[in-house]
Design an enzyme around this catalytic site. Structure first.
Site, PDB file in Angstrom:
ATOM      1  N   PHE B 119       7.923 -24.574 -14.978  1.00 34.74           N
ATOM      2  CA  PHE B 119       7.593 -23.348 -14.254  1.00 34.74           C
ATOM      3  C   PHE B 119       6.387 -23.596 -13.365  1.00 34.74           C
ATOM      4  CE2 PHE B 119       8.412 -18.758 -14.175  1.00 34.74           C
ATOM      5  CZ  PHE B 119       9.722 -18.743 -14.604  1.00 34.74           C
ATOM      6  N   GLN B 240       0.081  -9.903  -7.084  1.00 34.80           N
ATOM      7  CA  GLN B 240       0.923 -11.075  -6.901  1.00 34.80           C
ATOM      8  C   GLN B 240       2.160 -10.735  -6.083  1.00 34.80           C
ATOM      9  OE1 GLN B 240       3.050 -13.294 -10.348  1.00 34.80           O
ATOM     10  NE2 GLN B 240       1.483 -14.627  -9.490  1.00 34.80           N
ATOM     11  N   HIS B 242       5.560 -12.225  -5.432  1.00 36.40           N
ATOM     12  CA  HIS B 242       6.452 -13.250  -5.980  1.00 36.40           C
ATOM     13  C   HIS B 242       7.185 -13.902  -4.821  1.00 36.40           C
ATOM     14  CE1 HIS B 242       9.550 -15.270  -8.269  1.00 36.40           C
ATOM     15  NE2 HIS B 242       8.933 -14.949  -9.385  1.00 36.40           N
ATOM     16  N   LEU B 252      14.170  -9.243  -8.058  1.00 37.08           N
ATOM     17  CA  LEU B 252      13.563 -10.535  -8.409  1.00 37.08           C
ATOM     18  C   LEU B 252      14.594 -11.644  -8.642  1.00 37.08           C
ATOM     19  CD1 LEU B 252      10.996 -12.131  -9.430  1.00 37.08           C
ATOM     20  CD2 LEU B 252      11.589 -11.317 -11.702  1.00 37.08           C
ATOM     21  N   GLU B 255      11.480 -17.616 -10.849  1.00 38.13           N
ATOM     22  CA  GLU B 255      10.919 -18.925 -10.533  1.00 38.13           C
ATOM     23  C   GLU B 255      11.639 -20.009 -11.337  1.00 38.13           C
ATOM     24  OE1 GLU B 255       6.618 -18.766 -10.059  1.00 38.13           O
ATOM     25  OE2 GLU B 255       6.512 -20.313 -11.588  1.00 38.13           O
ATOM     26  N   ARG B 286       2.201 -19.247  -7.560  1.00 36.10           N
ATOM     27  CA  ARG B 286       2.921 -18.280  -6.728  1.00 36.10           C
ATOM     28  C   ARG B 286       2.181 -17.891  -5.456  1.00 36.10           C
ATOM     29  NH1 ARG B 286       5.402 -14.500 -11.595  1.00 36.10           N
ATOM     30  NH2 ARG B 286       6.985 -16.021 -12.207  1.00 36.10           N
ATOM     31  N   HIS B 353       4.945  -8.031  -6.921  1.00 34.33           N
ATOM     32  CA  HIS B 353       5.544  -8.301  -8.226  1.00 34.33           C
ATOM     33  C   HIS B 353       4.654  -7.935  -9.405  1.00 34.33           C
ATOM     34  CE1 HIS B 353       8.075 -10.324 -11.126  1.00 34.33           C
ATOM     35  NE2 HIS B 353       7.143 -11.206 -11.438  1.00 34.33           N
ATOM     36  N   ARG B 398      -1.663 -14.873 -11.232  1.00 34.41           N
ATOM     37  CA  ARG B 398      -1.054 -15.166 -12.526  1.00 34.41           C
ATOM     38  C   ARG B 398      -0.033 -16.286 -12.410  1.00 34.41           C
ATOM     39  NH1 ARG B 398       3.670 -13.853 -14.766  1.00 34.41           N
ATOM     40  NH2 ARG B 398       4.255 -12.078 -13.455  1.00 34.41           N
TER      41      ARG B 398
END
Lengths: 233, 587
Positions: B119, B240, B242, B252, B255, B286, B353, B398
């Site tokens: 990730f 954030q 995304h 969404l 990721e 991100r 996001h 994050r």
């Protein structure tokens, strides 16, 4: 686009009625929920549940042109006009498209929808092992979003909502029976061995037809029945 | 008007991952706990999380909580508090194992252990190479986790108040929190929930933006309530975006697609992330990936007729991997983008996001505010966990998977803190005489409003303002005019009018009350962003292009009264590990 929507507010309506709406859509309005949000912007008294708008939370189940589905993943382009929207059938209506789902959840809770395993895990800092093949047994079961499209399209559930667990609850029951980590299979089967709880399923398969997640409760129910037969012989 | 009262040891507002992990702790300890939720628990927004839970189980290769800690601090652009981050990363493996024991259907390896995928921003040996740390259930991890937690709460007989909306915090003159007022949506009745401890797990407010991956219910209710009760909101400038929301729809795309080997292409078919992040490439953090994408689009290399999106390619993973690891993504791409990713790339754009900021807490989940010279003085009886809280583990950006880790670790920790507090503080303190009056007035104002504006219109103006003035790239003039605009929208929000006056399941009233909360968050965001004169993590300013540790290595605190700002230091001192000193961040 034209809509006919079931309306009922117990505060002021003696009985339910269908209300017509004709609204102009934007090119970005792809799904039925987009249209409903637009209608609500004009008539804020239309009540419905909705949240994730991507088919994973299970809030906006309703009866769409005679068939249960989720508004957020039902394409407007696929709908015949006027689009007729009603609350999920068979459950008491609280208001407009909002139904009282108590009975549905009561049945879900009745199957003890949690992993039952009294043995201590091998170690508090290690997972219980499960092979990929064992884990695959849960595919098609754990993805249920509890939207109630299935149970409220099931004639057996309409007749006996208090006695028949219904497709969603039975799918959940089999999800735990199929889990190698769950040790309560025989208790679960005992609980379901009943003329109503399990055996009211007559494989009508409406549940399979409407499930917005493409799940197959009838197959899961069949597997529970198989296990019951097998343990009798 | 005296409201009816219900009494509990503890009241938890919100039944997502954090709320239900906390409630489990309290219910299993035999305490009388009420969990209020606007929606049936399994409909909470945790359900939409896809990619996984970050924890250094080391099932796929060597890993350690210290590496996870380093990645999280670096990901936060050094704004995260290192004590809280150490706590989270150390507790993460245990939290995941516990969830497995609860019955979570994790994907598995051949040896039977939990499968983990790579990730963004997660690495081995302090940034050397990507690591497989994300514990997942296909691309439905949040769904599997939320249902597992709900199921475990059913087993523990947790008492849920489903479709109840909390309205305001009740504090006594000393500032102690004594519960909340809440409205039962089905009847429109308002009750006081009198509690010895109150825990907020109300989630984020991603709905302040027009383009958002967030559910409709993510309206920052906890933040609005806290702000109205005089509690500051921390680091609200950090949102954030995304990298991969479906273009146009906002839905969404995890990721995890890039974790499994997918990558981003511009219109020329170039794998452009290699230029921006030579080591981590598409798995950079991100903020970095979203900025790179926005830059590609800005410089004319976006795909499509309007050159306004980027392509996410995954067909090369093959049908088997996509069906096994990313089935939900395939479903979403077909439904919302009209493409089958087995054959064609998915059009994506950076989309709002996650809210890094929130109600200030320490790593015990206790809400802390500046008082008597202490920047982190505990507010007695008040706790927060999950996206609504700012511990701060995510700082300015994050890492993917850390949101679910946060929910589990701090949900449990705050539950434990509540248990300790209840042991030390027996008995309910008396409610103030005017408890509940404020909520009653707010609802009466709304019901009696004439000549006001529609909630939809005012909300749309708020969302447009945030989208235009406070996006991926931020400009001084836009921030400044944005502050003025959003304050004007906030004035309009005071005079919203609903036509629907019914008591029964009045969702127009709910949406109006939600707007009251959203607008607090929107104002906090723009005011905080306008003031922060540097670029850090998700906050990127054209006029201050660099991070400025000398002047800005500090947390913002926004107070509703007068829209006032204060600052407090970042905690650079971990619990046991060595401090990770701020340094240049590259991937």
């Amino acid at each position: 686009m034209k809509f006919r929507i079931y309306r009922y507010d117990p505060d002021k309506d003696a009985q339910p009625y269908m209300r017509d709406y004709d609204i102009a859509l934007e090119p970005t309005d792809r799904m039925l929920l987009d249209a409903l949000v637009r209608i609500k912007a004009e008539d804020d008294s239309l009540s419905l549940r909705r949240s994730c708008r991507e088919g994973v939370c299970g809030s906006d189940a309703m009866n769409i042109n005679g068939r249960n589905g989720l508004a957020c993943i039902t394409r407007l382009a696929d709908l015949k006009e006027p689009v007729e929207l009603r609350p999920l059938p068979g459950l008491p209506v609280i208001r407009d498209l909002i139904v009282d789902m108590s009975q549905f959840f009561k049945q879900y809770h009745s199957i003890k929808p949690y992993l039952r395993n009294d043995a201590a895990p091998p170690s508090p800092d290690k997972e219980r092992l499960q092979s990929p093949a064992e884990r695959e047994e849960l595919d098609g079961l754990y993805e249920c979003i509890l939207c109630a499209c299935c149970s409220t399209s099931c004639p057996s559930f309409w007749w006996n909502p208090d006695k028949f667990v219904g497709p969603a609850g039975l799918l959940a029951a089999y999800r735990f029976i199929a889990d190698t980590r769950d040790q309560a299979t025989s208790e679960r089967l005992d609980d379901l061995e009943d003329p109503y709880r399990l055996f009211r399923c007559h494989s009508i398969m409406n549940c399979v037809d409407v499930c917005p997640k493409g799940l197959n409760p009838t197959r899961a129910i069949g597997k529970i029945k198989d296990l019951m037969v097998r343990r009798m012989t | 008007m005296a409201l009816p009262v219900r009494k509990f040891d503890a009241v938890i507002v919100g039944a997502g991952g954090a709320g239900m992990r906390a409630s489990l702790q309290l219910a299993e300890a035999g305490l009388k706990v009420a969990v209020l939720s606007k929606v049936f628990p399994t409909r909470s927004h945790t359900v939409a999380a896809q990619g996984g839970i970050g924890a250094s189980l080391g099932n796929m290769g060597e890993d350690s909580w210290l590496w996870h800690m380093y990645d999280t601090i670096k990901g936060s652009d050094y704004l995260g508090d290192q004590d809280a981050i150490e706590f989270m990363c150390r507790m993460a493996p245990q939290a995941v194992i516990e969830l497995e024991h609860f019955g979570m259907p994790f994907d598995r390896n051949d040896d039977g252990t939990v499968y983990q995928r790579p990730f963004g921003g997660h690495s081995q040996n302090f940034g050397e190479r990507p690591v497989q740390r994300s514990c997942c259930a296909a691309d439905r991890t949040g769904h599997a986790m939320l249902h597992t937690l709900y199921q475990r709460n059913v087993r523990a007989n947790t008492l849920f108040f489903v479709e109840w909306m909390a309205l305001d915090i009740i504090r006594d003159p000393s500032g102690q929190v004594l519960g909340v007022t809440a409205m039962e949506m089905e009847t429109g009745e308002i009750w006081i929930f009198h509690a010895r401890a109150t825990l907020f797990a109300t989630g984020g407010a991603g709905r302040i933006f027009s383009a958002s991956t967030n559910a409709f219910i993510n309206t920052g209710d906890g933040l609005g309530m806290a702000a109205r009760a005089g509690i500051p909101l921390e680091d609200m400038e950090f949102w954030q975006f995304h990298p991969t929301g479906v273009a146009g729809a906002g839905v969404l795309i995890t990721e995890g697609v890039r974790g499994e080997g997918g990558y981003l292409l511009n219109k020329d078919g170039e794998r452009f992330m290699e230029r921006y992040a030579p080591t981590m490439k598409d798995l950079a953090s991100r903020d970095v990936v979203s900025r790179a994408m926005a830059t590609e689009i800005k410089e004319g290399r976006g795909a499509g007729k309007e050159a306004d999106y980027i392509l996410l390619k995954l067909d090369h993973l093959g049908l088997d991997v996509i069906e096994k690891r990313l089935p939900g993504i395939r479903e979403i791409a077909k439904k919302f983008a009209n493409v089958d990713p087995v054959k064609d790339p998915i059009p994506v754009v950076p989309t709002c996001h996650y809210q890094m900021g929130g109600i200030p807490t320490n790593y015990h989940g206790e809400v802390v505010v500046p008082a008597g010279g202490n920047p982190n003085s505990v507010v007695p009886g008040f706790y927060a966990a999950g996206e609504c809280a700012c511990a701060s583990v995510h700082g300015a950006n994050r890492l993917g998977t850390n949101s679910l880790t946060d929910l589990l670790v701090f949900g449990r920790a705050s539950g434990d803190s509540v248990i300790r507090f209840l042991q030390e503080n027996p008995g309910h303190k008396d409610l103030p005489k005017d408890a509940g009056d404020y909520s009653v007035q707010r609802v009466a104002r709304l019901d009696g409003q004439t000549g006001g504006e529609s909630v939809f219109e005012v909300g749309a103006e708020m969302r447009r303002t945030m989208q235009a003035h406070c996006g991926v790239f931020r400009f001084p003039d836009m921030l400044q005019s944005g502050v003025a605009k959003i304050k004007a929208v906030a004035e309009r929000a005071k005079r919203t009018e609903i036509k629907d006056k019914s008591k029964t399941f009045n969702t127009a009233r709910v949406e109006a009350l939600e707007l009251d909360n959203l607008i607090e968050v929107a104002v906090a965001t723009l005011v905080s962003a306008d003031a922060r004169q540097e670029s850090r993590g998700a906050h990127d300013r054209a006029d201050f292009a660099k991070r400025d540790d000398v002047n800005w290595l500090k947390h913002t605190l926004w107070y509703r009264e007068g829209s006032r700002l204060e600052y407090k230091p970042v905690n650079l001192k971990p619990l046991t590990a060595q401090t990770f000193e701020p340094k240049v961040r590259s991937y």
